[in-house]
Design a protein around this motif. Sequence first.
Motif, PDB file in Angstrom:
ATOM      1  N   GLN A   1       0.824  -1.204   0.000  1.00 47.21           N
ATOM      2  CA  GLN A   1       0.000   0.000   0.000  1.00 47.21           C
ATOM      3  C   GLN A   1       0.862   1.260   0.000  1.00 47.21           C
ATOM      4  O   GLN A   1       0.579   2.229  -0.726  1.00 47.21           O
ATOM      5  CB  GLN A   1      -0.918  -0.006   1.223  1.00 47.21           C
ATOM      6  CG  GLN A   1      -1.983  -1.105   1.187  1.00 47.21           C
ATOM      7  CD  GLN A   1      -2.791  -1.166   2.469  1.00 47.21           C
ATOM      8  OE1 GLN A   1      -2.566  -0.396   3.400  1.00 47.21           O
ATOM      9  NE2 GLN A   1      -3.736  -2.091   2.541  1.00 47.21           N
ATOM     10  N   ARG A   2       1.937   1.257   0.777  1.00 44.60           N
ATOM     11  CA  ARG A   2       2.806   2.434   0.847  1.00 44.60           C
ATOM     12  C   ARG A   2       3.570   2.642  -0.454  1.00 44.60           C
ATOM     13  O   ARG A   2       3.715   3.767  -0.937  1.00 44.60           O
ATOM     14  CB  ARG A   2       3.778   2.285   2.012  1.00 44.60           C
ATOM     15  CG  ARG A   2       3.098   2.297   3.381  1.00 44.60           C
ATOM     16  CD  ARG A   2       4.079   1.958   4.491  1.00 44.60           C
ATOM     17  NE  ARG A   2       5.134   2.957   4.605  1.00 44.60           N
ATOM     18  CZ  ARG A   2       6.172   2.835   5.443  1.00 44.60           C
ATOM     19  NH1 ARG A   2       6.280   1.758   6.231  1.00 44.60           N
ATOM     20  NH2 ARG A   2       7.087   3.783   5.494  1.00 44.60           N
ATOM     21  N   LEU A   3       4.052   1.552  -1.047  1.00 42.51           N
ATOM     22  CA  LEU A   3       4.776   1.659  -2.316  1.00 42.51           C
ATOM     23  C   LEU A   3       3.844   2.057  -3.456  1.00 42.51           C
ATOM     24  O   LEU A   3       4.236   2.804  -4.361  1.00 42.51           O
ATOM     25  CB  LEU A   3       5.472   0.331  -2.635  1.00 42.51           C
ATOM     26  CG  LEU A   3       6.648  -0.052  -1.728  1.00 42.51           C
ATOM     27  CD1 LEU A   3       7.106  -1.479  -2.014  1.00 42.51           C
ATOM     28  CD2 LEU A   3       7.810   0.921  -1.910  1.00 42.51           C
ATOM     29  N   SER A   4       2.602   1.552  -3.421  1.00 42.91           N
ATOM     30  CA  SER A   4       1.624   1.913  -4.454  1.00 42.91           C
ATOM     31  C   SER A   4       1.275   3.389  -4.395  1.00 42.91           C
ATOM     32  O   SER A   4       0.954   4.001  -5.421  1.00 42.91           O
ATOM     33  CB  SER A   4       0.353   1.072  -4.303  1.00 42.91           C
ATOM     34  OG  SER A   4       0.632  -0.310  -4.435  1.00 42.91           O
ATOM     35  N   ALA A   5       1.337   3.972  -3.202  1.00 46.55           N
ATOM     36  CA  ALA A   5       1.043   5.391  -3.031  1.00 46.55           C
ATOM     37  C   ALA A   5       2.215   6.275  -3.444  1.00 46.55           C
ATOM     38  O   ALA A   5       2.121   7.504  -3.382  1.00 46.55           O
ATOM     39  CB  ALA A   5       0.652   5.680  -1.588  1.00 46.55           C
ATOM     40  N   GLY A   6       3.327   5.655  -3.847  1.00 43.51           N
ATOM     41  CA  GLY A   6       4.489   6.422  -4.289  1.00 43.51           C
ATOM     42  C   GLY A   6       5.441   6.792  -3.179  1.00 43.51           C
ATOM     43  O   GLY A   6       6.361   7.603  -3.380  1.00 43.51           O
ATOM     44  N   GLU A   7       5.254   6.220  -2.011  1.00 41.38           N
ATOM     45  CA  GLU A   7       6.108   6.546  -0.873  1.00 41.38           C
ATOM     46  C   GLU A   7       7.437   5.792  -0.965  1.00 41.38           C
ATOM     47  O   GLU A   7       7.488   4.638  -1.396  1.00 41.38           O
ATOM     48  CB  GLU A   7       5.383   6.177   0.421  1.00 41.38           C
ATOM     49  CG  GLU A   7       6.165   6.509   1.681  1.00 41.38           C
ATOM     50  CD  GLU A   7       5.414   6.095   2.941  1.00 41.38           C
ATOM     51  OE1 GLU A   7       6.022   6.116   4.030  1.00 41.38           O
ATOM     52  OE2 GLU A   7       4.216   5.742   2.815  1.00 41.38           O
ATOM     53  N   HIS A   8       8.512   6.465  -0.606  1.00 35.92           N
ATOM     54  CA  HIS A   8       9.825   5.814  -0.551  1.00 35.92           C
ATOM     55  C   HIS A   8       9.944   5.103   0.797  1.00 35.92           C
ATOM     56  O   HIS A   8      10.006   5.741   1.849  1.00 35.92           O
ATOM     57  CB  HIS A   8      10.947   6.838  -0.710  1.00 35.92           C
ATOM     58  CG  HIS A   8      12.320   6.236  -0.605  1.00 35.92           C
ATOM     59  ND1 HIS A   8      12.856   5.437  -1.595  1.00 35.92           N
ATOM     60  CD2 HIS A   8      13.242   6.314   0.379  1.00 35.92           C
ATOM     61  CE1 HIS A   8      14.067   5.040  -1.227  1.00 35.92           C
ATOM     62  NE2 HIS A   8      14.317   5.559  -0.028  1.00 35.92           N
TER      63      HIS A   8
ATOM     64  N   LYS B   1      13.723  -2.238 -14.922  1.00 37.81           N
ATOM     65  CA  LYS B   1      14.595  -1.737 -13.863  1.00 37.81           C
ATOM     66  C   LYS B   1      16.049  -2.103 -14.146  1.00 37.81           C
ATOM     67  O   LYS B   1      16.956  -1.277 -13.950  1.00 37.81           O
ATOM     68  CB  LYS B   1      14.158  -2.325 -12.512  1.00 37.81           C
ATOM     69  CG  LYS B   1      14.974  -1.807 -11.334  1.00 37.81           C
ATOM     70  CD  LYS B   1      14.501  -2.391 -10.023  1.00 37.81           C
ATOM     71  CE  LYS B   1      14.913  -3.847  -9.893  1.00 37.81           C
ATOM     72  NZ  LYS B   1      14.596  -4.393  -8.554  1.00 37.81           N
TER      73      LYS B   1
END
Length: 200
Positions: free
Chosen positions: A59-66, A99
């Motif tokens: 959820q945090r990575l999907s929101a663009g959070e590092h 990547k």
Amino acid sequence: MYYDKRFQTDIHFPFVAFSHRQISTASTDGWLLAKKPKFDDISQRLLEIDHSTLNKLIQRLSAGEHVQAETDAEKQCYKVIKDLDHINKKVHGSITSKKYMRNEIWSLIAAKGAPSWYITLSPTDINHPISLYYASTKEEFHPEIQEYKHRVRSVSSNPVASARFFHFMVTLLITHVFGVNTTHPGVYGNTLTYYGTVEQ
């Protein structure tokens, strides 16, 4: 060239062939990974992973959070992601393969310096006689003027012909314009190195 182009004009064949190639690559890399001594550790991590922690990371990575791993559970999740990357890196079109391509570009810049030229090549396949020849059923190359509708219909019904034409033009660009693997310098001078990729 050959007359029969049933596989090239079949609208389902490219998707089926590409899917089989992805499955084959993932299966082969997964089998090679299973043969390595560290596979026992990987399987153990998969069995013991904290699903709640993994869902929070997703959820945090999907929101663009590092997100930087701090707890042991988060570090284990990142190790599992790294294990999956080992398999996906050779699967064409996967996020991991992109990547790794970015890493190659950064490594090339670190080794050779920043690029001097950025070149975008977009060959017009519906107007080039070689592309129309690839898309036709003729065995010999005889350029002829065709109507616009006929050219569009011929090229759009044979994506393999467009891909072959694109590869042909890119090869000519690298060889004769850039002067790579030839005895003459390129149009822009001597080419130290180059990196090319196709938009997906």
